[in-house]
Motif scaffolding. Structure first.
Motif, PDB file in Angstrom:
ATOM      1  N   CYS A 160      -5.005   9.368  -3.709  1.00  0.00           N
ATOM      2  CA  CYS A 160      -4.871   8.058  -4.335  1.00  0.00           C
ATOM      3  C   CYS A 160      -5.901   7.896  -5.455  1.00  0.00           C
ATOM      4  O   CYS A 160      -7.085   8.073  -5.250  1.00  0.00           O
ATOM      5  N   PRO A 187       6.741   3.135  -5.774  1.00  0.00           N
ATOM      6  CA  PRO A 187       7.559   2.593  -4.678  1.00  0.00           C
ATOM      7  C   PRO A 187       7.512   1.064  -4.682  1.00  0.00           C
ATOM      8  O   PRO A 187       6.543   0.480  -5.175  1.00  0.00           O
ATOM      9  N   SER A 238       5.986  -6.574   2.821  1.00  0.00           N
ATOM     10  CA  SER A 238       6.047  -5.393   3.683  1.00  0.00           C
ATOM     11  C   SER A 238       6.194  -4.109   2.890  1.00  0.00           C
ATOM     12  O   SER A 238       6.739  -4.078   1.781  1.00  0.00           O
ATOM     13  N   ASP A 297       6.386   0.273   4.019  1.00  0.00           N
ATOM     14  CA  ASP A 297       6.378   1.274   5.089  1.00  0.00           C
ATOM     15  C   ASP A 297       5.563   2.504   4.739  1.00  0.00           C
ATOM     16  O   ASP A 297       5.351   2.791   3.576  1.00  0.00           O
ATOM     17  N   GLY A 298       5.141   3.215   5.756  1.00  0.00           N
ATOM     18  CA  GLY A 298       4.584   4.549   5.560  1.00  0.00           C
ATOM     19  C   GLY A 298       3.120   4.583   5.166  1.00  0.00           C
ATOM     20  O   GLY A 298       2.642   5.588   4.648  1.00  0.00           O
ATOM     21  N   LEU A 299       2.388   3.510   5.402  1.00  0.00           N
ATOM     22  CA  LEU A 299       0.964   3.506   5.080  1.00  0.00           C
ATOM     23  C   LEU A 299       0.156   4.039   6.254  1.00  0.00           C
ATOM     24  O   LEU A 299       0.629   4.033   7.391  1.00  0.00           O
ATOM     25  N   ALA A 300      -1.078   4.458   5.955  1.00  0.00           N
ATOM     26  CA  ALA A 300      -1.972   4.893   7.027  1.00  0.00           C
ATOM     27  C   ALA A 300      -2.319   3.671   7.876  1.00  0.00           C
ATOM     28  O   ALA A 300      -2.772   2.661   7.341  1.00  0.00           O
ATOM     29  N   GLU A 301      -2.054   3.745   9.166  1.00  0.00           N
ATOM     30  CA  GLU A 301      -2.245   2.589  10.049  1.00  0.00           C
ATOM     31  C   GLU A 301      -3.658   2.055  10.035  1.00  0.00           C
ATOM     32  O   GLU A 301      -3.881   0.859  10.170  1.00  0.00           O
ATOM     33  N   GLY A 353      -2.754  -1.392   7.269  1.00  0.00           N
ATOM     34  CA  GLY A 353      -1.530  -0.626   7.013  1.00  0.00           C
ATOM     35  C   GLY A 353      -0.505  -0.829   8.105  1.00  0.00           C
ATOM     36  O   GLY A 353       0.697  -0.922   7.834  1.00  0.00           O
ATOM     37  N   SER A 354      -0.969  -0.915   9.348  1.00  0.00           N
ATOM     38  CA  SER A 354      -0.055  -1.096  10.473  1.00  0.00           C
ATOM     39  C   SER A 354       0.668  -2.441  10.372  1.00  0.00           C
ATOM     40  O   SER A 354       1.837  -2.559  10.724  1.00  0.00           O
ATOM     41  N   ALA A 412       3.690  -2.651   7.607  1.00  0.00           N
ATOM     42  CA  ALA A 412       4.990  -2.101   7.987  1.00  0.00           C
ATOM     43  C   ALA A 412       5.889  -3.210   8.534  1.00  0.00           C
ATOM     44  O   ALA A 412       7.099  -3.182   8.346  1.00  0.00           O
ATOM     45  N   GLU A 434      -4.977   0.599  -2.327  1.00  0.00           N
ATOM     46  CA  GLU A 434      -5.676   1.071  -1.129  1.00  0.00           C
ATOM     47  C   GLU A 434      -7.167   0.801  -1.303  1.00  0.00           C
ATOM     48  O   GLU A 434      -7.715   0.969  -2.394  1.00  0.00           O
TER      49      GLU A 434
END
Ligand SMILES: *[C@@H]1O[C@H](CO)[C@@H](O)[C@H](O)[C@H]1NC(C)=O
Ligand SMILES: *[C@@H]1O[C@H](CO)[C@@H](O)[C@H](O)[C@H]1NC(C)=O
Length: 185
Positions: free
Chosen positions: A24, A37, A67, A69-73, A105-106, A109, A142
Motif C-alpha cells: 500500500c 475498487p 462497506s 470487502d477483503g480488508l485485513a481484519e 477492517g472486520s 466488510a 489504510e
C-alpha cells in the motif's frame, strides 16, 4: 531487508520498486472515478455502488454505512468524503464533508463504521446556486501507524486531503466511490 541494506544506492530504485509497488502506497487522489475498487456507500434513501452517477441532493441527508470487502481484519482504516468543486478550493483542495479514522477492517466488510473516531462529522451536500455539478468523492485509506493521534481539523473548507494523508501516515487511497449532485431541486 535487502532493500534496507543497499538503500543508498540509486540502483535500489530500479531493483526494489516492482516489489514495493505491490504494498500500500500513498498516491494523490484524482478526484474522479479511477480504476480503484469501489466502496459501497449507504445513505438512508440511496446506495452508491457504481461510480459517477448524478442524483438529487436531498437523497444524501443521512449517511448510514460504508462497506468494503477483503480488508485485513486487524488493520484500521480511514474514510473520507470530499467535494473538490466547492467554491474557494485551490489545486488539491476540497470541502471536507466527513472524516472518520480507526475503522476496523472486520467491521467494514459488514458496513459497520461505528469503531474508531469521527474527526469531522458528516455534512450533507449543499452545493451553492450557480456553481454547477459538484463531485462528492469517498476514499478509503489504510492507517500505517496504529499509534498515531490524528490531527484535528477546525474548518471544512480548503482541506488538502493528500497533505493530511501524508502527515497522518495514511496509505492509499485503496478504494473510492463518487456521486454528483447540484443546487437545483
Ligand atoms: C443531476 O441531477 C439533478 C437532480 O436530479 C438535475 O437537476 C441535474 O440536471 C442533473 N445534472 C446532470 C448534469 O445530469
Ligand atoms: C460494530 O462494531 C462495533 C465496534 O467494533 C461493535 O461493538 C458492534 O457490536 C458492531 N455492530 C454490529 C451490528 O456488528
Amino acid at each position: 531487508m535487502l532493500c534496507d541494506s543497499i538503500k543508498t544506492l540509486l540502483l535500489v530504485v530500479v531493483v526494489c520498486s516492482p516489489v514495493l509497488a505491490t504494498t500500500c502506497q500513498l498516491k494523490k487522489p484524482t478526484f474522479g472515478c479511477s480504476n480503484l475498487p469501489k466502496l459501497t456507500v449507504d445513505f438512508e434513501q440511496v446506495t452508491i455502488e457504481s461510480c459517477g452517477n448524478n442524483h438529487t441532493k436531498t437523497l444524501f441527508s443521512k449517511l448510514l454505512a460504508v462497506s468494503f470487502d477483503g480488508l485485513a481484519e486487524r488493520k484500521t482504516y480511514a474514510l473520507v468524503m470530499v467535494d473538490p468543486d466547492a467554491p474557494g478550493s485551490g489545486e488539491g483542495e476540497a470541502y471536507l464533508h466527513w472524516l472518520h479514522t480507526g475503522v476496523k477492517g472486520s467491521g467494514l466488510a459488514q458496513g459497520n463504521i461505528t469503531s474508531g473516531n469521527t474527526i469531522m462529522s458528516y455534512a450533507r451536500p449543499t452545493p451553492p446556486s450557480g456553481t454547477g455539478v459538484h463531485r462528492y468523492i469517498f476514499y478509503l485509506y489504510e492507517e500505517s501507524n496504529k499509534d498515531i493521534t490524528f490531527q484535528t481539523i477546525s474548518k471544512r473548507g480548503k482541506f488538502n486531503l493528500h497533505k493530511y494523508a501524508q502527515k497522518n501516515e495514511l496509505c492509499g487511497p485503496i478504494a473510492e466511490n463518487m456521486f454528483t449532485t447540484q443546487y437545483n431541486e
